[in-house]
Design an enzyme around this catalytic site. Structure first.
Site, short mmCIF file in Angstrom:
data_model
loop_
_atom_site.label_atom_id
_atom_site.label_comp_id
_atom_site.label_asym_id
_atom_site.label_seq_id
_atom_site.Cartn_x
_atom_site.Cartn_y
_atom_site.Cartn_z
N ASN A 180 0.87 -1.17 0.00
CA ASN A 180 0.00 0.00 0.00
C ASN A 180 0.91 1.23 0.00
O ASN A 180 1.49 1.58 1.02
CB ASN A 180 -0.87 -0.04 1.27
CG ASN A 180 -1.70 1.21 1.45
OD1 ASN A 180 -1.80 2.04 0.54
ND2 ASN A 180 -2.30 1.36 2.63
N TRP A 181 1.04 1.85 -1.16
CA TRP A 181 1.99 2.97 -1.28
C TRP A 181 1.48 4.24 -0.63
O TRP A 181 2.21 5.20 -0.47
CB TRP A 181 2.31 3.24 -2.76
CG TRP A 181 3.00 2.12 -3.48
CD1 TRP A 181 3.25 0.86 -3.00
CD2 TRP A 181 3.53 2.14 -4.81
NE1 TRP A 181 3.90 0.10 -3.95
CE2 TRP A 181 4.08 0.86 -5.08
CE3 TRP A 181 3.56 3.11 -5.81
CZ2 TRP A 181 4.67 0.54 -6.30
CZ3 TRP A 181 4.16 2.78 -7.04
CH2 TRP A 181 4.70 1.52 -7.27
N LYS A 182 0.21 4.29 -0.29
CA LYS A 182 -0.42 5.48 0.28
C LYS A 182 -0.14 6.69 -0.62
O LYS A 182 -0.04 6.53 -1.83
CB LYS A 182 0.05 5.69 1.73
CG LYS A 182 -0.12 4.41 2.56
CD LYS A 182 0.04 4.62 4.02
CE LYS A 182 -0.16 3.29 4.74
NZ LYS A 182 -0.06 3.41 6.18
N HIS A 207 -9.45 1.09 4.89
CA HIS A 207 -8.18 1.31 5.59
C HIS A 207 -8.43 2.27 6.76
O HIS A 207 -9.25 3.19 6.66
CB HIS A 207 -7.14 1.90 4.62
CG HIS A 207 -5.77 1.91 5.22
ND1 HIS A 207 -5.38 2.87 6.11
CD2 HIS A 207 -4.73 1.05 5.08
CE1 HIS A 207 -4.13 2.60 6.50
NE2 HIS A 207 -3.72 1.51 5.89
N GLU A 224 -6.86 4.71 7.87
CA GLU A 224 -6.66 6.13 7.58
C GLU A 224 -7.89 6.72 6.91
O GLU A 224 -8.27 7.86 7.16
CB GLU A 224 -5.40 6.30 6.69
CG GLU A 224 -4.14 6.07 7.51
CD GLU A 224 -2.95 5.54 6.73
OE1 GLU A 224 -2.96 5.61 5.49
OE2 GLU A 224 -2.01 5.04 7.37
N GLU A 229 -5.26 -4.82 10.56
CA GLU A 229 -4.23 -3.81 10.80
C GLU A 229 -4.54 -3.05 12.08
O GLU A 229 -5.33 -2.10 12.07
CB GLU A 229 -4.18 -2.82 9.64
CG GLU A 229 -3.90 -3.46 8.29
CD GLU A 229 -3.36 -2.45 7.29
OE1 GLU A 229 -2.27 -2.68 6.78
OE2 GLU A 229 -4.02 -1.43 7.06
N GLY A 275 2.54 2.34 10.81
CA GLY A 275 3.50 3.43 10.65
C GLY A 275 4.18 3.84 11.95
O GLY A 275 4.83 4.88 12.01
N SER A 309 3.50 -1.99 10.46
CA SER A 309 4.95 -2.09 10.67
C SER A 309 5.52 -3.47 10.36
O SER A 309 6.42 -3.95 11.04
CB SER A 309 5.31 -1.66 12.10
OG SER A 309 4.91 -0.32 12.31
N GLY A 345 2.94 -1.07 4.30
CA GLY A 345 2.97 0.36 3.99
C GLY A 345 4.40 0.81 3.73
O GLY A 345 4.92 0.66 2.63
N GLY A 346 5.04 1.34 4.75
CA GLY A 346 6.38 1.92 4.62
C GLY A 346 7.37 1.02 3.89
O GLY A 346 8.08 1.47 2.98
P1 PGA Z 1 2.90 0.35 7.69
O1 PGA Z 1 1.45 0.55 7.08
O2 PGA Z 1 3.46 -0.93 7.12
O3 PGA Z 1 3.69 1.56 7.26
O4 PGA Z 1 2.74 0.27 9.18
C1 PGA Z 1 0.60 -0.54 6.81
C2 PGA Z 1 -0.71 -0.06 6.24
O5 PGA Z 1 -1.22 0.97 6.69
O6 PGA Z 1 -1.27 -0.69 5.32
#
Ligand code: PGA
Length: 250
Positions: free
Chosen positions: A9-11, A94, A96, A166, A172, A212, A233-234
């Site tokens: 997930n590149w956000k 998600h 967010e 998640e 993050g 993470s 994500g990251g």
């Molecule tokens: P993260 O994000 O790996 O940076 O914690 C995961 C996500 O939100 O899908």
């Protein structure tokens, strides 16, 4: 047999040039046969990246879709538009989007229906916040997220869904759920799916862990009985790390 999946997930990261480089870096490697790779770049990159990865084993996902199907909704992107540029899956729910864009269970249900109606698959995200975990309410919270948006689907629709757990406190933050904590929730989710849809669907649905997840902890997480991969994500923003995670299945 369940599919192992690693989804990136590149956000809201990468410009088009950077996104193309990242997609090329991922698609140029042959992931092992044990895992299916998915990348979810920003909307603006989808068409170009589709051309880059269409002959590889990497699948294309979008990070969001409109709850509406067409018309006067300035700034929104409909499911059929995504489908028309080669998108095969959509991330929905998600944390967010739930938190910052106030997406309700009802809106998420409409998004899921729209994506499925276009023949795309859905990666539906669930997860509790820190306060909810500290109060021991995590199962209750996740159950509600499942029931209000996902468990309204038919069996047939459900067979095109992947669930990502998640925990919000792990996204993050560098704070990963322990393999035991993650397994406990994945087992709870699988049992909930079984209670609603029966054994065949609960045995075959892929459940991903996110929060993470990185090369150093992926192996231990993916070794858990009910964890079938990760939503990253990251660590999905570097091809090397993403591929290391993809190679973490034993
Ligand atoms: P993260 O994000 O790996 O940076 O914690 C995961 C996500 O939100 O899908």
């Amino acid at each position: 047999m369940r599919k192992n999946i690693v989804a990136g997930n590149w956000k809201m990261n990468t410009n088009l040039t950077e996104g193309i480089d990242l997609a090329r870096g991922i698609a140029s490697q042959n992931p092992n046969d044990k895992v299916e790779l998915i990348i979810a770049p920003p909307f603006t990159h989808l068409s170009e990246i589709h051309n880059i990865i269409k002959d590889s084993k990497v699948f294309l996902a979008a990070q969001n879709v409109s709850e509406h199907t067409s018309g006067a909704y300035t700034g929104e992107v409909a499911a059929n538009m995504l489908k028309s540029v080669g998108v095969g899956l959509v991330i929905i729910g998600h944390s967010e989007r739930r938190a910052y864009f106030k997406e309700s269970g009802e809106a998420l249900f409409k998004k899921i229906k729209n994506a499925l109606a276009e023949g795309m698959k859905v990666i539906y995200c669930v997860g509790e916040g820190l306060e909810e975990r500290e109060k021991g309410m995590q199962n209750e919270v996740v159950k509600k997220q499942l029931e209000e948006s996902l468990f309204l689907l038919s069996e047939q629709e459900m067979s095109n869904v992947i669930i990502a757990y998640e925990p919000v406190w792990a996204i993050g933050t560098g704070k990963t759920a322990s393999p035991e904590q993650a397994q406990e929730m994945h087992s709870f989710i699988r049992k909930s799916v079984q209670a609603k849809y029966g054994q065949a669907i609960s045995d075959t649905i892929s459940l991903l862990y996110g929060g993470s997840c990185k090369p150093s902890n992926a192996q231990e997480l993916f070794a858990q009985k009910d964890i079938d991969g990760g939503l990253i994500g990251g660590a999905a923003l570097k091809a090397e790390d993403f591929l290391k995670i993809a190679n973490s299945f034993s």
